[in-house]
Structures are given as structure tokens and as C-alpha cells.
Design a protein around this motif. Structure first.
Motif, PDB file in Angstrom:
ATOM      1  N   ALA A  34      -5.677   8.267  -4.450  1.00 20.61           N
ATOM      2  CA  ALA A  34      -6.297   6.970  -4.743  1.00 20.61           C
ATOM      3  C   ALA A  34      -6.560   6.779  -6.232  1.00 20.61           C
ATOM      4  O   ALA A  34      -7.122   5.766  -6.647  1.00 20.61           O
ATOM      5  CB  ALA A  34      -7.609   6.856  -3.968  1.00 20.61           C
TER       6      ALA A  34
ATOM      7  N   GLY B 118      -5.633   2.511  -3.453  1.00 19.38           N
ATOM      8  CA  GLY B 118      -6.787   3.174  -4.052  1.00 19.38           C
ATOM      9  C   GLY B 118      -7.083   2.513  -5.383  1.00 19.38           C
ATOM     10  O   GLY B 118      -6.179   2.393  -6.222  1.00 19.38           O
ATOM     11  N   ALA B 119      -8.321   2.098  -5.596  1.00 24.56           N
ATOM     12  CA  ALA B 119      -8.635   1.265  -6.756  1.00 24.56           C
ATOM     13  C   ALA B 119      -8.082   1.807  -8.077  1.00 24.56           C
ATOM     14  O   ALA B 119      -7.293   1.137  -8.743  1.00 24.56           O
ATOM     15  CB  ALA B 119     -10.151   1.056  -6.813  1.00 24.56           C
ATOM     16  N   PRO B 120      -8.447   3.022  -8.500  1.00 25.92           N
ATOM     17  CA  PRO B 120      -7.887   3.482  -9.790  1.00 25.92           C
ATOM     18  C   PRO B 120      -6.369   3.629  -9.779  1.00 25.92           C
ATOM     19  O   PRO B 120      -5.704   3.320 -10.762  1.00 25.92           O
ATOM     20  CB  PRO B 120      -8.559   4.841  -9.991  1.00 25.92           C
TER      21      PRO B 120
ATOM     22  N   GLN C 243      -6.727   5.713   6.420  1.00 25.47           N
ATOM     23  CA  GLN C 243      -6.544   6.502   5.190  1.00 25.47           C
ATOM     24  C   GLN C 243      -7.269   7.850   5.276  1.00 25.47           C
ATOM     25  O   GLN C 243      -6.854   8.834   4.670  1.00 25.47           O
ATOM     26  CB  GLN C 243      -7.077   5.738   3.967  1.00 25.47           C
TER      27      GLN C 243
ATOM     28  N   THR D 252     -12.194  10.491  -6.795  1.00 26.24           N
ATOM     29  CA  THR D 252     -13.569  10.138  -7.146  1.00 26.24           C
ATOM     30  C   THR D 252     -14.531  10.820  -6.160  1.00 26.24           C
ATOM     31  O   THR D 252     -14.996  11.925  -6.421  1.00 26.24           O
ATOM     32  CB  THR D 252     -13.756   8.603  -7.135  1.00 26.24           C
TER      33      THR D 252
ATOM     34  N   MET E  95       0.808  -1.230   0.000  1.00 27.81           N
ATOM     35  CA  MET E  95       0.000   0.000   0.000  1.00 27.81           C
ATOM     36  C   MET E  95       0.835   1.272   0.000  1.00 27.81           C
ATOM     37  O   MET E  95       0.370   2.329   0.428  1.00 27.81           O
ATOM     38  CB  MET E  95      -1.031  -0.024   1.125  1.00 27.81           C
TER      39      MET E  95
ATOM     40  N   ASN F 264      -9.847   7.069   1.799  1.00 30.61           N
ATOM     41  CA  ASN F 264      -9.312   8.123   0.925  1.00 30.61           C
ATOM     42  C   ASN F 264      -9.681   7.783  -0.506  1.00 30.61           C
ATOM     43  O   ASN F 264      -9.393   6.684  -0.991  1.00 30.61           O
ATOM     44  CB  ASN F 264      -7.795   8.249   1.040  1.00 30.61           C
ATOM     45  N   THR F 265     -10.348   8.757  -1.130  1.00 35.43           N
ATOM     46  CA  THR F 265     -10.772   8.574  -2.520  1.00 35.43           C
ATOM     47  C   THR F 265     -10.315   9.780  -3.332  1.00 35.43           C
ATOM     48  O   THR F 265     -10.981  10.198  -4.268  1.00 35.43           O
ATOM     49  CB  THR F 265     -12.315   8.506  -2.569  1.00 35.43           C
TER      50      THR F 265
ATOM     51  N   ASN G 213     -16.416  -1.555  -0.952  1.00 34.41           N
ATOM     52  CA  ASN G 213     -15.592  -0.400  -0.619  1.00 34.41           C
ATOM     53  C   ASN G 213     -14.963  -0.650   0.741  1.00 34.41           C
ATOM     54  O   ASN G 213     -15.224  -1.662   1.396  1.00 34.41           O
ATOM     55  CB  ASN G 213     -16.427   0.887  -0.622  1.00 34.41           C
TER      56      ASN G 213
ATOM     57  N   GLY H 268     -16.095   6.036  -2.129  1.00 38.69           N
ATOM     58  CA  GLY H 268     -15.548   5.483  -3.367  1.00 38.69           C
ATOM     59  C   GLY H 268     -16.001   4.045  -3.546  1.00 38.69           C
ATOM     60  O   GLY H 268     -16.973   3.603  -2.935  1.00 38.69           O
ATOM     61  N   ALA H 269     -15.277   3.329  -4.381  1.00 32.33           N
ATOM     62  CA  ALA H 269     -15.607   1.923  -4.630  1.00 32.33           C
ATOM     63  C   ALA H 269     -14.364   1.189  -5.091  1.00 32.33           C
ATOM     64  O   ALA H 269     -13.465   1.781  -5.696  1.00 32.33           O
ATOM     65  CB  ALA H 269     -16.706   1.802  -5.684  1.00 32.33           C
ATOM     66  N   ASP H 270     -14.334  -0.094  -4.798  1.00 30.62           N
ATOM     67  CA  ASP H 270     -13.251  -0.942  -5.279  1.00 30.62           C
ATOM     68  C   ASP H 270     -13.751  -1.959  -6.292  1.00 30.62           C
ATOM     69  O   ASP H 270     -12.974  -2.429  -7.133  1.00 30.62           O
ATOM     70  CB  ASP H 270     -12.567  -1.645  -4.098  1.00 30.62           C
TER      71      ASP H 270
ATOM     72  N   ARG I 145      -3.390  -7.760  -4.912  1.00 31.78           N
ATOM     73  CA  ARG I 145      -4.557  -7.459  -4.060  1.00 31.78           C
ATOM     74  C   ARG I 145      -5.810  -7.922  -4.817  1.00 31.78           C
ATOM     75  O   ARG I 145      -5.920  -7.691  -6.030  1.00 31.78           O
ATOM     76  CB  ARG I 145      -4.651  -5.956  -3.742  1.00 31.78           C
TER      77      ARG I 145
ATOM     78  N   PHE J  35     -12.492  -4.751   3.195  1.00 33.93           N
ATOM     79  CA  PHE J  35     -13.626  -4.188   2.462  1.00 33.93           C
ATOM     80  C   PHE J  35     -14.928  -4.807   2.960  1.00 33.93           C
ATOM     81  O   PHE J  35     -14.924  -5.866   3.603  1.00 33.93           O
ATOM     82  CB  PHE J  35     -13.461  -4.460   0.949  1.00 33.93           C
TER      83      PHE J  35
END
Ligand SMILES: CSC[C@H]1O[C@H](OP(=O)(O)O)[C@H](O)[C@@H]1O
Length: 354
Positions: A171, A53-55, A204, A177, A49, A166-167, A255, A243-245, A95, A322
């Protein structure tokens, strides 16, 4: 990489044939950058990490694919592609929950197989594709941010918005986002204050979201996760944006842990609960949230804060990173194509064509 008009925090930077990552495990106390030139180092940065953050991990994985391709010493196309598949698997195993990682890897592999050039030409196209994924995500986040303005409550004119984890720029490729929507609201003078859940166990919200807000003078109040319900009950919160994963085809959304309870409490207090995410976070291959793999991380994230151990030895731990919020609790999913009812996401399957 063009700079955003609003902020200049980019967690992943390509420069001088290397990737530079902001080390997010050291913020806010220390702003340091890690230099990555090997695929394995990128994989480790995702696992630990340093980048998260997904994106953002999708962008990092795309560069990881290129760095791995660079290391392959062959002119034979078949041999190259076979080795590239192994690099893809190494990155897939970092991940399990954020589908952006797998989406980016699939897009990089597809471009490699479709390329008709020699190995060196394929490598060049892989770099171009990683850079395109990064720039697209930056533009996507800016669109998400502005699209969010359309669905935010019109009253009060200046909103108090609660967010989780944190988005932000950290992230994503930049801008963020859910925090991107908050940035756009701040720019348009429609934001009074952000309430940031600290977001145990990795914190985060306290460490990263608060830091991003302070960099831009956005008023932010950090609360513990257990305080969120009280704040909503006291009428202190006008909207919740997270946000979303990974979003399933029916709109169920995975998330950061703690999101599901936020959604339940928001519904109990008739507070609109929004998810903000790019289409690269939607997984049309799964019908509902029960199929989303939930990452379990090392228990030390629970029992250690800094160098302090907070639990007696002999204790068992459970550390899911999550949880899944059912679509029924989500008022809208704010995407680069606009705000969409979770139940309508399935109609946008073509948006994700890679
Ligand atoms: C822009 S959405 C980021 C999303 O990823 C975070 O997870 P992690 O910090 O473990 O990578 C969190 O779930 C955020 O909502």
C-alpha cells in the motif's frame, strides 16, 4: 531504489524507463507484474486497483505524470505545461478519496512550473521528482513503523494487534504504515500476533495483509470483519492500528470501510485505536471529515466473490469504499514526525509544504 533492511516487497518499481507494478488483484494466488509505459495504462491500473493503497497510488500517480510528460511531443514550454495539466486531470479522476494521489500530482505540477529549463530538462526533473517521492515514502514508512513503538501499550510485552485492510508494503513505497508499525514491533520482539480483518468487499486483509505477514513469518490470524468486536470483547486484542486515506485538519480520518465501526468497538472495550499515516495523507484544506469525498465502487465487488454471484438479481447495492472515523475515537496518529494527538495535527501544517 535502495532496498529496505526489513522486507523486499515494492509495489511500484522504476526500471528500464518503465514502471513495473505488482498486480495486487492477482495476489495471493499469483505473483505477477504489470509493465506500464503509458500514462493511460497507469491511470487504469489505479482505477482497477492493480496498484492501491493511499501512498502507493501517490507514487504511481507521480510516475504516471512523468510517463504522460514523456508522451508530449513539443519543445514549446507553454504547450507542454498545458498538456501536462490534462495529464494531471486524467490521473486526478482515477480515485477520489486518497489525498496522496492529489498531493503527488500537485508536487509534480509545481516542479514543472518552477523549472526554468527546456521541455526535455523539465521531463528529466519530473522523473527525478517521482523517484524522490517514492524514496521519501519508503523512508517515511520506516520512520512511522519505529515511531509506533513509542505509543504501543507496554503490557503485555508481546502484543496482539488487530488491523484492517492492507497498509503494508503493497500500500506504500515499501514497509507500510500500520503494518509498518507491526513490522517494527515484530522486529523488536514486541508482537505476539496480528489479527487481520479480511476487509470486505475487496478482501485486502485476507488477500494482501496475510500474504505480506506470511512472507516474513509474522504470525497472522485472518478473521471476518464481523468477528472483530467479539475478539475485542473476549480480551484477545491489545491494540488496533489502521491506515488512512485522508486526514482532515481536525484529525477526522477516512480509511477503508469498516474502520469507523472498529474504532467504536475499540472505545467500548477501552482498547487503544491508532491511525498510522504519513503527512502526505493529511489534507489541511478541509476542516473536518464531513468534507472528505467517499469513493463508491462498482456493486460487483459486493455481489461477486471470484466468479460466484452471491446475491439474487433485482437487488440494489451501496458500495462506499471508505468511512470516516472522528478524531475523538483516535488515541494518536502515528506519523514520520512522531505520534501526534489528532487534535494537534493542525499545528503541523508546514510539514506538508510541497
Ligand atoms: C497505507 S494506507 C492504505 C489505505 O488504502 C486502502 O484503500 P484501498 O485498498 O482501497 O486503496 C485502505 O484504506 C488502507 O488503509
Amino acid at each position: 531504489m535502495t532496498s529496505s533492511s526489513v522486507n523486499h516487497i515494492y509495489p511500484v518499481i522504476w526500471q528500464n524507463d518503465k514502471v513495473f507494478l505488482i498486480d495486487q488483484t492477482r495476489l495471493p494466488g499469483e505473483y505477477s507484474v504489470v509493465e506500464i509505459s503509458l500514462c493511460e495504462d497507469m491511470a487504469q491500473a489505479i482505477r482497477t486497483m492493480i496498484v492501491r493503497g493511499a501512498p502507493a497510488i501517490g507514487v504511481a500517480a507521480a510516475y504516471g505524470m512523468y510517463l504522460g510528460a514523456k508522451e508530449i511531443q513539443t519543445t514549446n514550454r507553454e504547450v507542454f505545461l498545458k498538456k501536462l495539466e490534462k495529464i494531471a486531470q486524467l490521473l486526478r479522476e482515477t480515485r477520489p478519496t486518497a489525498v496522496n494521489l492529489f498531493w503527488a500530482i500537485s508536487r509534480m505540477l509545481k516542479i514543472a512550473y518552477e523549472s526554468v529549463g527546456n521541455v526535455e530538462q523539465i521531463k528529466a526533473i519530473l522523473l527525478e521528482t517521482a523517484q524522490a517521492i517514492q524514496l521519501e515514502d519508503l523512508k517515511t514508512c520506516q520512520a512511522i513503523g519505529d515511531n509506533g513503538l513509542i505509543v504501543l501499550p507496554s503490557e503485555p510485552t508481546k502484543l496482539t494487534i488487530l488491523t484492517h485492510c492492507n497498509t503494508g508494503s503493497l500500500a506504500t513505497a515499501g514497509y507500510g504504515t500500520a503494518l509498518g508499525v507491526i513490522r517494527s514491533a515484530w522486529r523488536e520482539n514486541r508482537l505476539a500476533r496480528v489479527y487481520a480483518d479480511e476487509t470486505r468487499p475487496r478482501l485486502q486483509g485476507a488477500k494482501l495483509t496475510a500474504w505480506e505477514c506470511v512472507q516474513e513469518g509474522i504470525p497472522v490470524t485472518v478473521i471476518t470483519d464481523s468477528m472483530a468486536a467479539h475478539c475485542m470483547q473476549q480480551g484477545m486484542i491489545d491494540a488496533v492500528i489502521v491506515g488512512a486515506d485522508r486526514i482532515a485538519a481536525n484529525g477526522d480520518t477516512a480509511n477503508k470501510i469498516g474502520t469507523y465501526s472498529l474504532a467504536i468497538v475499540a472505545q467500548a472495550h477501552n482498547i487503544p485505536f491508532f491511525v498510522a499515516a504519513p503527512f502526505s495523507t493529511v489534507d489541511f484544506s478541509i476542516s473536518d471529515g464531513s468534507q472528505i469525498p467517499i469513493e463508491e465502487r462498482h456493486p460487483s465487488e459486493i455481489y461477486q466473490i471470484g466468479n460466484t454471484e452471491i446475491c439474487a438479481s433485482g437487488v440494489e447495492f451501496y458500495n462506499p469504499a471508505f468511512d470516516v472515523t472522528p478524531a475523538s475515537l483516535i488515541k494518536a496518529i502515528i506519523t514520520e514526525k512522531g505520534a501526534i494527538s489528532p487534535q494537534e495535527i493542525i499545528n503541523y501544517r508546514r510539514e506538508l509544504a510541497i
